[in-house]
Structures are given as structure tokens and as C-alpha cells.
Design an enzyme around this catalytic site. Structure first.
Site, mmCIF file in Angstrom:
data_model
loop_
_atom_site.group_PDB
_atom_site.id
_atom_site.type_symbol
_atom_site.label_atom_id
_atom_site.label_comp_id
_atom_site.label_asym_id
_atom_site.label_seq_id
_atom_site.Cartn_x
_atom_site.Cartn_y
_atom_site.Cartn_z
ATOM 1 N N HIS A 6 12.059 1.207 -13.272
ATOM 2 C CA HIS A 6 11.536 0.878 -14.596
ATOM 3 C C HIS A 6 11.912 1.997 -15.574
ATOM 4 O O HIS A 6 12.424 3.039 -15.168
ATOM 5 C CB HIS A 6 10.014 0.724 -14.532
ATOM 6 C CG HIS A 6 9.574 -0.545 -13.894
ATOM 7 N ND1 HIS A 6 8.874 -0.603 -12.718
ATOM 8 C CD2 HIS A 6 9.750 -1.833 -14.283
ATOM 9 C CE1 HIS A 6 8.624 -1.863 -12.410
ATOM 10 N NE2 HIS A 6 9.153 -2.629 -13.346
ATOM 11 N N ARG B 237 5.988 -0.625 -26.081
ATOM 12 C CA ARG B 237 5.424 -0.949 -24.764
ATOM 13 C C ARG B 237 4.048 -0.291 -24.599
ATOM 14 O O ARG B 237 3.795 0.769 -25.162
ATOM 15 C CB ARG B 237 6.328 -0.437 -23.638
ATOM 16 C CG ARG B 237 7.674 -1.139 -23.516
ATOM 17 C CD ARG B 237 7.537 -2.574 -23.011
ATOM 18 N NE ARG B 237 8.834 -3.216 -22.849
ATOM 19 C CZ ARG B 237 9.443 -3.950 -23.777
ATOM 20 N NH1 ARG B 237 8.879 -4.133 -24.957
ATOM 21 N NH2 ARG B 237 10.618 -4.510 -23.544
ATOM 22 N N GLY C 246 0.800 -1.230 0.000
ATOM 23 C CA GLY C 246 0.000 0.000 0.000
ATOM 24 C C GLY C 246 0.828 1.273 0.000
ATOM 25 O O GLY C 246 0.301 2.369 -0.190
ATOM 26 N N THR C 247 2.140 1.138 0.230
ATOM 27 C CA THR C 247 3.026 2.312 0.239
ATOM 28 C C THR C 247 3.737 2.501 -1.105
ATOM 29 O O THR C 247 4.525 3.422 -1.251
ATOM 30 C CB THR C 247 4.101 2.139 1.339
ATOM 31 O OG1 THR C 247 4.730 0.858 1.122
ATOM 32 C CG2 THR C 247 3.507 2.178 2.731
ATOM 33 N N LYS D 197 5.444 -15.025 -10.204
ATOM 34 C CA LYS D 197 4.125 -14.438 -10.479
ATOM 35 C C LYS D 197 3.181 -15.458 -11.108
ATOM 36 O O LYS D 197 1.999 -15.513 -10.788
ATOM 37 C CB LYS D 197 4.284 -13.235 -11.412
ATOM 38 C CG LYS D 197 4.930 -12.021 -10.762
ATOM 39 C CD LYS D 197 3.944 -11.320 -9.849
ATOM 40 C CE LYS D 197 4.480 -10.018 -9.319
ATOM 41 N NZ LYS D 197 3.581 -9.400 -8.339
ATOM 42 N N TYR E 147 11.209 -13.349 -11.366
ATOM 43 C CA TYR E 147 9.964 -12.603 -11.136
ATOM 44 C C TYR E 147 8.807 -13.297 -11.845
ATOM 45 O O TYR E 147 7.724 -13.472 -11.282
ATOM 46 C CB TYR E 147 10.189 -11.191 -11.691
ATOM 47 C CG TYR E 147 9.034 -10.232 -11.610
ATOM 48 C CD1 TYR E 147 8.739 -9.557 -10.427
ATOM 49 C CD2 TYR E 147 8.271 -9.934 -12.747
ATOM 50 C CE1 TYR E 147 7.704 -8.625 -10.385
ATOM 51 C CE2 TYR E 147 7.242 -9.009 -12.707
ATOM 52 C CZ TYR E 147 6.963 -8.357 -11.519
ATOM 53 O OH TYR E 147 5.942 -7.435 -11.474
ATOM 54 N N CYS F 161 -0.179 -3.884 -17.515
ATOM 55 C CA CYS F 161 0.997 -3.619 -18.352
ATOM 56 C C CYS F 161 1.936 -2.730 -17.520
ATOM 57 O O CYS F 161 1.740 -2.582 -16.320
ATOM 58 C CB CYS F 161 0.575 -2.967 -19.665
ATOM 59 S SG CYS F 161 -0.324 -1.417 -19.472
HETATM 60 P P1 NDP Z 1 6.484 -0.727 -5.645
HETATM 61 O O1 NDP Z 1 7.886 -1.218 -5.798
HETATM 62 O O2 NDP Z 1 6.202 0.706 -5.850
HETATM 63 O O3 NDP Z 1 5.958 -1.129 -4.222
HETATM 64 C C1 NDP Z 1 6.206 -2.382 -3.713
HETATM 65 C C2 NDP Z 1 5.419 -2.515 -2.452
HETATM 66 O O4 NDP Z 1 5.669 -3.812 -1.907
HETATM 67 C C3 NDP Z 1 5.806 -1.487 -1.395
HETATM 68 O O5 NDP Z 1 4.642 -1.059 -0.735
HETATM 69 C C4 NDP Z 1 6.701 -2.286 -0.458
HETATM 70 O O6 NDP Z 1 6.679 -1.820 0.876
HETATM 71 C C5 NDP Z 1 6.020 -3.656 -0.545
HETATM 72 N N1 NDP Z 1 6.937 -4.732 -0.178
HETATM 73 C C6 NDP Z 1 8.083 -5.101 -0.807
HETATM 74 N N2 NDP Z 1 8.675 -6.110 -0.138
HETATM 75 C C7 NDP Z 1 7.871 -6.389 0.923
HETATM 76 C C8 NDP Z 1 7.941 -7.317 2.000
HETATM 77 N N3 NDP Z 1 8.947 -8.195 2.105
HETATM 78 N N4 NDP Z 1 6.947 -7.315 2.915
HETATM 79 C C9 NDP Z 1 5.922 -6.435 2.821
HETATM 80 N N5 NDP Z 1 5.785 -5.541 1.831
HETATM 81 C C10 NDP Z 1 6.759 -5.514 0.896
HETATM 82 O O7 NDP Z 1 5.585 -1.656 -6.587
HETATM 83 P P2 NDP Z 1 4.415 -1.255 -7.578
HETATM 84 O O8 NDP Z 1 3.416 -0.422 -6.860
HETATM 85 O O9 NDP Z 1 5.040 -0.780 -8.827
HETATM 86 O O10 NDP Z 1 3.799 -2.683 -7.912
HETATM 87 C C11 NDP Z 1 2.622 -3.178 -7.287
HETATM 88 C C12 NDP Z 1 2.286 -4.530 -7.883
HETATM 89 O O11 NDP Z 1 2.053 -4.390 -9.276
HETATM 90 C C13 NDP Z 1 3.400 -5.563 -7.745
HETATM 91 O O12 NDP Z 1 2.843 -6.809 -7.416
HETATM 92 C C14 NDP Z 1 4.029 -5.605 -9.119
HETATM 93 O O13 NDP Z 1 4.607 -6.869 -9.376
HETATM 94 C C15 NDP Z 1 2.843 -5.328 -9.997
HETATM 95 N N6 NDP Z 1 3.152 -4.743 -11.289
HETATM 96 C C16 NDP Z 1 3.871 -3.567 -11.364
HETATM 97 C C17 NDP Z 1 4.163 -3.019 -12.581
HETATM 98 C C18 NDP Z 1 4.944 -1.748 -12.703
HETATM 99 O O14 NDP Z 1 5.229 -1.342 -13.846
HETATM 100 N N7 NDP Z 1 5.300 -1.073 -11.619
HETATM 101 C C19 NDP Z 1 3.716 -3.659 -13.831
HETATM 102 C C20 NDP Z 1 2.903 -4.840 -13.636
HETATM 103 C C21 NDP Z 1 2.661 -5.347 -12.408
HETATM 104 P P3 NDP Z 1 7.630 -0.591 1.382
HETATM 105 O O15 NDP Z 1 7.656 0.435 0.310
HETATM 106 O O16 NDP Z 1 6.921 -0.124 2.603
HETATM 107 O O17 NDP Z 1 8.978 -1.176 1.620
#
Ligand code: NDP
Length: 322
Positions: A183, A216, A13-14, A144, A140, A168
Site C-alpha cells: 500500500h 485519504r 493473525g500473522t 468483499k 477485491y 479505512c
Molecule cells: P496482510 O496482508 O498484512 O495479512 C494478510 C493475512 O492473511 C496474513 O496473515 C496471511 O497469512 C493471511 N492469508 C492470506 N492468504 C491466506 C490463505 N490463503 N489462507 C490463510 N491465510 C491467508 O493484511 P492486513 O492485515 O493488511 O489486512 C487484514 C484485513 O483487513 C484484510 O481482510 C484486508 O482486506 C482488510 N483491510 C486492510 C486494509 C489495509 O490498508 N491494510 C484496509 C482495509 C481493510 P500469512 O502471512 O501467514 O501468509
């Protein structure tokens, strides 16, 4: 009759997507929904006991599971094993703890970049497991893909409606702008801003890694957030659903670089470093399934979304993930 309150726990959520959901839900609050956003400080989801404590504390009825180890091409290439293990652990802990706590719905996140490397285009939801992923991000990808397998198992053995979404590439405010972990869009924004923050002059050269030719689809995080909220409220199938812009909205990396340069009002020139890896040439995804449900959904125009993100980055540079 009064509908029972939904308690929606958003892991990750962060992060980029989590923060976008937070801001969309602020403007779209409905009765009987309580949203809770947690990050890694609240619980390490790689740890089962930590995950259980989190669920005991918040008692969710619904989970949007976004938490993941996420990174760009070069970060993935160097850390495939870490991406595999951390994501397998997080996903297994969240799904199993949700099941043990009688959570009625879990939405987990796959990605269009986990699809088979050798495939036909456009890719769709039925093709996830049809062949090996691109070698650059196999860790990854396999982690997934297992979410979809687990979801089918939780349905067959326990009747659970645990589903997954397939976004995407995502970008927007609160992205990760760290040079080695980001990214393509935040990575380019960071490097261009570093280049011009002490002088935006004509003699500056902005180097883009790769040929600029790969194609993309990019979705603005705030658009994705609206779609995830729709999935939570209105999509009740175990089968995954692609959440992507239309095929006609696909862009080249050079178009991305130009849009970013324009948003920064960059005065210098852009060059391409052909010695750097391009990754997959394209991974065009079909959003036909989504369009059947939401034919009229309007995506934010790409250049507008890029401009809003650049403006956010400049205004929040000191607090951004750099
Ligand atoms: P971010 O890297 O911005 O955020 C990752 C989040 O996961 C953060 O809130 C982080 O917490 C949390 N996190 C990481 N490791 C842990 C852990 N060990 N325990 C608890 N929380 C953890 O990711 P996105 O918002 O970009 O991605 C969200 C989802 O979307 C993911 O599942 C990703 O695979 C998927 N996705 C993302 C894409 C993209 O382009 N970004 C594309 C397609 C899918 P904290 O920050 O507090 O450390």
C-alpha cells in the site's frame, strides 16, 4: 454465574492487523477470553477441508476473519481475477465452516476502497452496494461486498450474528513493504529507506508516484486493533460498521510523503511523477456510526503513528516483509 470462555480465532493473525491485535491484547487480557492467531501456514483458507481442520483443532466460539489477499493499487490492477477468486473462496469457507461449527460471532473485514466509484461523500455503511467499484480493484471489491450479502443471508436463514467492519487504509508495524505489493505508506517508506540507507544526502531525489493530491484517511493499526476488540466485545449487529479516523483527519498523499520524509529525517527533495496513476481522488468515509458508540475514542496523531512505524521499520528491516 461464571461466564463461558470465549475462544477467539483470528484468521490473518500473522498480518498487519492481526499482529496489532496480538500486541494490544497482550496489554488488555481479560478473563474468559482465549485468543488464537493463525496464518496461511496453519491452514490455506482457500481450501474448505483445510479450513474445517483448523476449526476442528481450535474449536472457536468467535472468529475475527482478517485473512485476505491484500495489495496496493498497482498489485490490484494487475491481478483482479486472483483477488476476486482467492477472497471469495476464503470468505465462503470461513463463514460456512463457522456456521457448521456453531460459531456464535464472526467479524469479517471489508474496506472503504470497495465502495462505489461514483458516489457522494462522505460514504457511509448504507452505500456499499450502490454502484460499481473503481475499475482498478473490482476483484477485491466484489469479493468483499459479498461478505456483507452473506452475513445478511446467515442472519435471515440461520439467525447468525455474523458482521463486518470497514476500515479505512491501515498502516503500522508489520505491514507489507514489498515494492510491487504494498500500500502507499509502506511502499513509500520502503523506497525512501532504500534511497537513503547508504547515505542521507541533499542531492537525493525521492520520487512519489502520482500527483500527491489524492486524499485519504489512514488508521494506525494499533488504533484499529483496539476498535476491533471493542467490536468483538460490544457490537452485536449484522450491519457493517466503518472503523475510520474522523473526516477532519484526512490527508493528501503529499502530506503523507512529507511526514515519512520527516520521520526519516530525509535531507533531499521530493518530486511527483505525474505519469503514474492516482487511483480514486478521494473516498472520504464517515465514522458517525462509530462515534455514536465511542465519542471519546482518541486516535493516535498521524505524524506520531508514522514516526513509530518508521522507527519500527528501521529496527526490524531484516525481518520485515520486504
Ligand atoms: P496482510 O496482508 O498484512 O495479512 C494478510 C493475512 O492473511 C496474513 O496473515 C496471511 O497469512 C493471511 N492469508 C492470506 N492468504 C491466506 C490463505 N490463503 N489462507 C490463510 N491465510 C491467508 O493484511 P492486513 O492485515 O493488511 O489486512 C487484514 C484485513 O483487513 C484484510 O481482510 C484486508 O482486506 C482488510 N483491510 C486492510 C486494509 C489495509 O490498508 N491494510 C484496509 C482495509 C481493510 P500469512 O502471512 O501467514 O501468509
Amino acid at each position: 454465574m461464571c461466564e463461558k470462555e470465549k475462544i477467539i480465532l483470528v484468521t490473518g493473525g500473522t498480518g498487519l492487523v492481526g499482529k496489532a491485535i496480538q500486541s494490544v491484547i497482550e496489554a488488555d487480557k481479560i478473563k474468559n477470553e482465549k485468543w488464537i492467531f493463525v496464518g496461511s501456514k496453519d491452514a490455506d483458507l482457500c481450501n474448505k477441508q483445510g479450513t474445517e481442520k483448523l476449526f476442528e483443532k481450535h474449536k472457536p466460539t468467535h472468529v475475527v476473519h482478517l485473512a485476505a489477499m491484500v495489495g496496493g493499487l498497482f498489485h490490484n490492477m494487475a491481478h483482479n481475477l486472483d483477488f476476486l477468486r482467492n477472497n471469495i473462496h476464503m470468505n465462503d469457507n470461513v463463514l460456512q465452516t463457522a456456521h457448521e461449527n456453531n460459531v456464535v460471532k464472526v467479524i469479517s473485514c471489508l474496506s472503504t476502497c470497495i465502495f462505489p466509484d461514483k458516489t457522494t461523500y462522505p460514504i457511509d455503511e448504507t452505500m456499499i452496494h450502490n454502484g460499481p467499484p473503481h475499475p482498478s480493484n473490482y476483484g477485491y471489491s466484489y469479493a468483499k461486498r459479498l461478505i456483507d450479502i452473506a452475513n445478511k443471508g446467515y442472519y435471515e436463514q440461520h439467525g447468525r450474528i455474523y458482521t463486518s467492519i470497514i476500515p479505512c487504509n491501515v498502516f503500522g508495524p508489520n505491514d507489507n513493504f514489498h515494492p510491487s505489493a504494498s500500500h502507499v505508506i509502506p511502499g513509500l517508506m520502503r523506497r525512501l529507506y532504500d534511497l537513503i540507507k547508504n547515505g542521507n544526502t541533499e542531492d537525493k531525489t525521492f520520487t512519489v508516484l502520482g500527483s500527491g493530491k489524492p486524499l485519504r484517511q489512514f488508521i494506525y493499526s494499533l488504533d484499529l486493533a483496539k476498535l476491533i476488540i471493542w467490536v468483538l466485545r460490544g457490537y452485536d449487529s449484522v450491519e457493517p460498521i466503518i472503523l475510520s479516523v474522523d473526516e477532519s483527519q484526512e490527508v493528501t498523499i503529499s502530506q503523507v510523503a512529507e511526514a515519512i520524509a520527516q520521520a526519516f529525517d530525509f535531507k533531499g527533495k521530493i518530486v511527483y511523477d505525474l505519469s503514474a496513476a492516482d487511483g480514486q481522488y478521494k473516498k472520504t468515509a464517515s465514522n458517525a456510526k462509530l462515534r455514536k458508540y465511542l465519542p471519546d475514542f482518541q486516535f493516535t496523531p498521524f505524524t506520531q503513528a508514522i514516526k513509530e512505524t518508521v522507527d519500527w521499520y528501521i529496527a526490524n528491516y531484516d525481518q520485515a516483509r520486504n
